[in-house]
Write a protein that holds these residues in place. Structure first.
Motif, PDB file in Angstrom:
ATOM      1  N   ARG A  93      33.121-108.884  15.713  1.00 12.30           N
ATOM      2  CA  ARG A  93      32.941-107.460  16.038  1.00 12.30           C
ATOM      3  C   ARG A  93      31.563-107.239  16.658  1.00 12.30           C
ATOM      4  N   PHE A  94      31.518-106.312  17.595  1.00 14.70           N
ATOM      5  CA  PHE A  94      30.257-105.912  18.227  1.00 14.70           C
ATOM      6  C   PHE A  94      30.077-104.420  17.983  1.00 14.70           C
ATOM      7  N   PHE A  95      28.823-104.010  17.757  1.00 16.69           N
ATOM      8  CA  PHE A  95      28.581-102.585  17.512  1.00 16.69           C
ATOM      9  C   PHE A  95      27.536-102.027  18.478  1.00 16.69           C
ATOM     10  N   GLU A 117      34.691-112.473   8.814  1.00 14.98           N
ATOM     11  CA  GLU A 117      34.444-111.443   9.830  1.00 14.98           C
ATOM     12  C   GLU A 117      32.968-111.513  10.203  1.00 14.98           C
ATOM     13  N   ALA A 169      29.879-110.086  12.609  1.00 20.70           N
ATOM     14  CA  ALA A 169      29.538-108.918  13.430  1.00 20.70           C
ATOM     15  C   ALA A 169      28.160-109.088  14.035  1.00 20.70           C
TER      16      ALA A 169
END
Lengths: 144, 77, 144, 77
Positions: free
Chosen positions: B6-8, B67, B69
């Motif tokens: 995941r990228f934020f 997961e 990130a």
């Protein structure tokens, strides 16, 4: 409830009153609280809106850890962290931290700790919309 | 093994083609997950990483089903 | 209004909301506040009521001076001190201090200063009524 | 000259016969106002004093028309 994320504007005064009402009457002598509010200017620019992104699951967990850390350092009765996510306008509250304790020193210290810890540790990111229509990610928080 | 990625925030916008999942054989570090998932092999220094919602350093290993990130410095509060 | 003395119970949440509403929307980023609440115990004894005496005229003047001192030390937008006088019951608020500023450090520092300064300087005196019917003057404040 | 005298909190209770006004010729200090207004000539060490709503030391002078107050350590907040 110790940690709350709201995706619509919240009323700090009402949440603070609810927080205190949840505790036994006469049990606490001190409540320190802090509200961070969106300003209409930042870094010399006029800001018209902001979006607060977070990492669902991780952010809540971090905020609960921040409260646990405060409980280990100070003798507090209860603590509250409320934070906005999503689209937000100038004048709306971003964050509320509050601590109830028997005496004022612990409340002041722990309330400030909650703010500093969440600002440095919790996975929130702000994107500002400027008056000229451009938008930019806020790159770092101001020191406390 | 399968790793969720995941990228934020600004990283999400800078990695429009970033993979949301990668497959790998053998052990990968967090930084190697970045290399496989993005088109920019060298992970920028100011990128922060987490594995299963806990902060991790780029050199730490990742397990099947984790997961991972990637995100910029936090700016909440 | 920067200084308020109330001879009946006041609602800190409402006064805090009024205080913020009186300021221009988007002008401030930080509000720190503190509420002191009457506890039902003190120094190991059960306390059923309290009377707060003050020196009319002098007390208000001192509280205004405390706010002026805070304004000279920190860059604050506005400050509020509310204090009860008269007969008061456990669970009722005794004091509210609040500070609005652009950034959080000034709000935290100044809000705490208001409390410490008023506790050490302002002419208020507490008389407690104990569960056994006796009453006693509180001899000194707890350190902050 | 006429000096208005006030007692607060425990001092008010301990000085039920304390005078609310004294007359004097010549200059008086705050401590001398205490001596004239109370039945306990030696002012206790922990008594605080004000003249016209400003804190004052016991040795400071008082003028005609002043309001002098005596009170214990403050306990507000």
């Amino acid at each position: 409830m110790a940690v709350q994320l709201h995706d619509e504007s919240f009323d700090p005064a009402r949440l603070l009153a609810e927080f205190e009402t949840s505790l036994p009457v006469g049990s606490f002598g001190a409540t320190a609280s802090f509200v961070g509010t969106m300003r209409n200017h930042n870094e010399g620019d006029s800001v018209t809106a902001m979006t607060l992104e977070h990492y669902p699951g991780m952010t809540e967990k971090q905020l609960e850890e921040v409260i646990q850390d405060a409980r280990q350092q100070w003798n507090i009765i209860d603590a509250l962290i409320v934070h906005r996510v999503g689209d937000i306008l100038p004048g709306q509250p971003i964050v509320l931290t509050a601590v109830c304790s028997a005496h004022r020193a612990a409340a002041f210290d722990a309330c400030r700790f909650l703010m500093e810890a969440l600002k440095s540790r919790a996975t929130f990111w702000k994107k500002e919309t400027l008056a000229n229509g451009e938008s930019r990610w806020v790159e770092k928080n101001t020191p406390g | 093994m399968a790793i969720k990625v995941r990228f934020f925030a600004s990283l999400r916008e800078q990695q429009p083609d970033g993979l949301s999942q990668i497959e790998a054989e053998g052990v990968l570090t967090v930084a190697q997950v970045w290399e496989r998932a993005t088109s920019t092999p060298l992970m920028p220094e100011n990128v922060l990483c987490s594995v299963n919602l806990e902060h991790r350093e780029p050199g730490e290993p990742v397990s099947d089903g984790d997961e991972v990130a990637f995100f910029p410095p936090v700016t909440g509060g």
